[in-house]
Structures are given as structure tokens and as C-alpha cells.
Design a protein around this motif. Structure first.
Motif, short mmCIF file in Angstrom:
data_model
loop_
_atom_site.label_atom_id
_atom_site.label_comp_id
_atom_site.label_asym_id
_atom_site.label_seq_id
_atom_site.Cartn_x
_atom_site.Cartn_y
_atom_site.Cartn_z
N TRP A 85 60.28 -1.23 -22.13
CA TRP A 85 61.49 -0.84 -22.86
C TRP A 85 62.29 -2.09 -23.12
O TRP A 85 62.51 -2.92 -22.23
CB TRP A 85 62.29 0.16 -22.04
CG TRP A 85 63.51 0.65 -22.75
CD1 TRP A 85 64.79 0.23 -22.58
CD2 TRP A 85 63.55 1.64 -23.78
NE1 TRP A 85 65.62 0.90 -23.43
CE2 TRP A 85 64.89 1.77 -24.18
CE3 TRP A 85 62.59 2.43 -24.39
CZ2 TRP A 85 65.29 2.66 -25.16
CZ3 TRP A 85 62.99 3.32 -25.37
CH2 TRP A 85 64.33 3.42 -25.75
N LYS A 86 62.75 -2.27 -24.36
CA LYS A 86 63.52 -3.46 -24.70
C LYS A 86 64.88 -3.41 -24.01
O LYS A 86 65.56 -2.38 -24.04
CB LYS A 86 63.72 -3.56 -26.21
CG LYS A 86 62.51 -4.03 -26.94
CD LYS A 86 62.86 -4.33 -28.38
CE LYS A 86 61.70 -4.98 -29.06
NZ LYS A 86 62.02 -5.35 -30.44
N LYS A 87 65.28 -4.51 -23.42
CA LYS A 87 66.55 -4.58 -22.71
C LYS A 87 67.74 -4.41 -23.66
O LYS A 87 68.76 -3.86 -23.29
CB LYS A 87 66.68 -5.91 -21.98
CG LYS A 87 65.73 -6.06 -20.83
CD LYS A 87 65.89 -7.41 -20.17
CE LYS A 87 64.81 -7.60 -19.13
NZ LYS A 87 64.80 -8.93 -18.57
N LYS A 88 67.59 -4.89 -24.89
CA LYS A 88 68.70 -4.83 -25.85
C LYS A 88 68.82 -3.47 -26.53
O LYS A 88 69.82 -3.19 -27.17
CB LYS A 88 68.51 -5.91 -26.90
CG LYS A 88 68.36 -7.28 -26.30
CD LYS A 88 69.29 -8.25 -26.89
CE LYS A 88 69.08 -9.58 -26.17
NZ LYS A 88 70.09 -10.50 -26.32
N ALA A 89 67.82 -2.62 -26.39
CA ALA A 89 67.85 -1.30 -27.02
C ALA A 89 68.83 -0.40 -26.27
O ALA A 89 68.92 -0.44 -25.05
CB ALA A 89 66.46 -0.68 -27.02
#
Length: 116
Positions: A85-89
């Protein structure tokens, strides 16, 4: 029904993350590596502690697992796949449909989809 095994060991993750091919979606990142076993896929899912607390992280992992299960029959065998999972999402955007679109895009980019 295609068989998928879960990757749990740290060395399995490191191997795929270092030698696998990187694919990026809007919310999900994937590392994919070809294996010698033709019929079995290996799946790994990781969500960083920095993303959210345990309840939300587990929710995201359940969504990723279920979306993969939906595509399991339509992808080729013999791969190790890690979803991150992208941290910035944004966590609020972690919906079933958003993840499904991302996975579809990643599988198409990686040419893992079986055309019927």
C-alpha cells in the motif's frame, strides 16, 4: 481452481523486492518475479506501520487479499507477487473498487492476464 500460497518469510519478501519488477498504481505498488513452479503463485501483502493503526492496516490487507482472490483465476501461474500500500495514498480511498482498478491495471501492465 488455481492455488496461491502466502509468502511469510522475510527472505522471500527481500528476494522479490530486490529482484522483482516494479509496477505502480494509484494506491498499490506491486513487485512481481517469475518462479520455477508453473502452477502456483505466491502472494505477499505488506502495509507499513506508518500508514495507519492496526485496524485500518488489517482492513487494507483484507481488501487486497479479496481483490486478488477475484483475479486469481484470470492470471498466469508461476509468479511471486507482493502488493504494498502506498504510504502517500489516502486511507479513505481504500475502497474495494479503487483497489480492483489498480490491480487490474497492474496485471495488464505486467502481462499476467490470461486472454479468453
Amino acid at each position: 481452481m488455481k492455488k496461491t500460497k502466502m509468502m511469510k518469510k522475510n527472505y522471500e519478501f527481500k528476494n522479490v523486492l530486490s529482484k522483482g519488477t516494479y509496477y505502480s498504481g494509484k494506491y498499490v505498488e506491486a513487485f512481481i518475479k517469475k518462479t520455477k513452479q508453473e502452477n502456483v503463485n505466491f502472494l505477499g501483502i505488506a502495509v507499513s506501520v506508518k500508514v495507519a493503526k492496526a485496524v485500518k492496516r488489517n482492513h487494507i490487507k483484507r481488501l487486497l487479499r479479496e481483490n486478488y482472490r477475484q483475479y486469481e483465476e484470470t492470471i498466469k501461474g508461476g509468479y511471486q507477487i507482493i502488493f504494498l500500500w502506498k504510504k502517500k495514498a489516502e486511507i479513505q480511498k481504500a475502497t474495494f473498487e479503487n483497489i480492483k482498478k489498480d490491480m487490474k491495471r497492474i496485471f495488464d501492465k505486467a502481462d499476467l492476464s490470461i486472454e479468453e
